[in-house]
Design an enzyme around this catalytic site. Structure first.
Site, short mmCIF file in Angstrom:
data_model
loop_
_atom_site.label_atom_id
_atom_site.label_comp_id
_atom_site.label_asym_id
_atom_site.label_seq_id
_atom_site.Cartn_x
_atom_site.Cartn_y
_atom_site.Cartn_z
N ASP A 89 25.69 89.50 30.86
CA ASP A 89 25.10 88.85 31.83
C ASP A 89 26.12 87.28 31.13
O ASP A 89 25.14 86.61 30.52
CB ASP A 89 24.44 88.17 32.88
N ASN A 133 34.23 78.48 36.41
CA ASN A 133 35.17 78.59 37.89
C ASN A 133 35.22 77.11 38.47
O ASN A 133 36.40 76.79 38.84
CB ASN A 133 35.15 79.66 38.58
N HIS A 175 39.77 79.51 39.00
CA HIS A 175 39.10 81.01 38.69
C HIS A 175 40.21 81.46 37.68
O HIS A 175 39.97 82.41 37.03
CB HIS A 175 39.83 82.10 39.81
N ASP A 194 39.02 83.85 34.93
CA ASP A 194 39.21 84.91 34.34
C ASP A 194 40.07 85.44 32.96
O ASP A 194 39.34 86.32 32.05
CB ASP A 194 41.10 85.41 35.51
N ASP A 227 30.38 88.94 36.78
CA ASP A 227 29.88 88.22 35.37
C ASP A 227 29.80 89.63 34.27
O ASP A 227 28.45 88.41 33.42
CB ASP A 227 29.97 87.27 35.53
#
Length: 182
Positions: free
Chosen positions: A64, A72, A77, A81, A107
């Site tokens: 995680d 973000n 974003h 990515d 994530d």
């Protein structure tokens, strides 16, 4: 039979074969995350269950990303990515030919290796996951919490139990501060 009758009889079979081939290809694409190229949860589950039942030394890993929302929110974003893609690549590289990696969603990632001795080890995985990601002139800090479960620690080698144990270990690692492995 003449050639015409033979061709007429074979066309439906050819059509069904092509249709089946297209469906199999679509199913394969549906089991891959379009951003990272890793297996999705559905694609991972069937293969991971198979590997877990057949390999006594199997290791299940959950990853995680820590504070991913901040990336973000701060950088956008597309930067998020880039971090997800880098994480996927690092996890897949760590698994190598000895396992599979998946993006379970958001994530959160998972992996299973048939024998941890065939990898560089969990500390190497953590070090790889904690490396910053370059993005458009910025260096994005990345860290991850990692939980794992050895098949040998399960009374019955069931994937849901292995993932639950790895999940508990991951949250225990987060409880001791981010960037930990348990």
């Amino acid at each position: 039979m003449d050639t015409y009758t033979l061709a007429a009889a074979g066309l439906p079979a050819l059509g069904w074969a092509l249709h089946g081939s297209m469906l199999l290809r679509r199913l394969g694409v549906a089991r891959r995350d379009p951003l990272t190229g890793l297996h999705t949860r559905a694609g991972f589950t069937a293969r991971a269950e198979h590997l877990l039942t057949r390999n006594a030394n199997a290791l299940v890993v959950l990853v995680d990303l820590d504070d991913f929302k901040a990336i973000n929110d701060t950088h956008g974003h597309a930067a998020g990515d880039a971090v997800l893609t880098a994480t996927a690549s690092r996890l897949a590289f760590w698994c190598g030919r000895h396992g599979i990696a998946a993006r379970l969603g958001g994530d959160e990632f998972a992996a299973i290796v048939t024998d941890p001795a065939d990898t560089a080890g969990l500390s190497a995985l953590r070090a790889a996951l904690d490396r910053p990601v370059p993005y458009r002139g910025h260096t994005l800090p990345v860290s991850a919490s990692v939980g794992h479960c050895h098949r040998a620690h399960l009374p019955v080698p069931i994937l849901t139990d292995a993932l639950s144990a790895a999940d508990m270990a991951m949250y225990a690692a987060k409880g001791h501060g981010r960037r930990n492995t348990r």
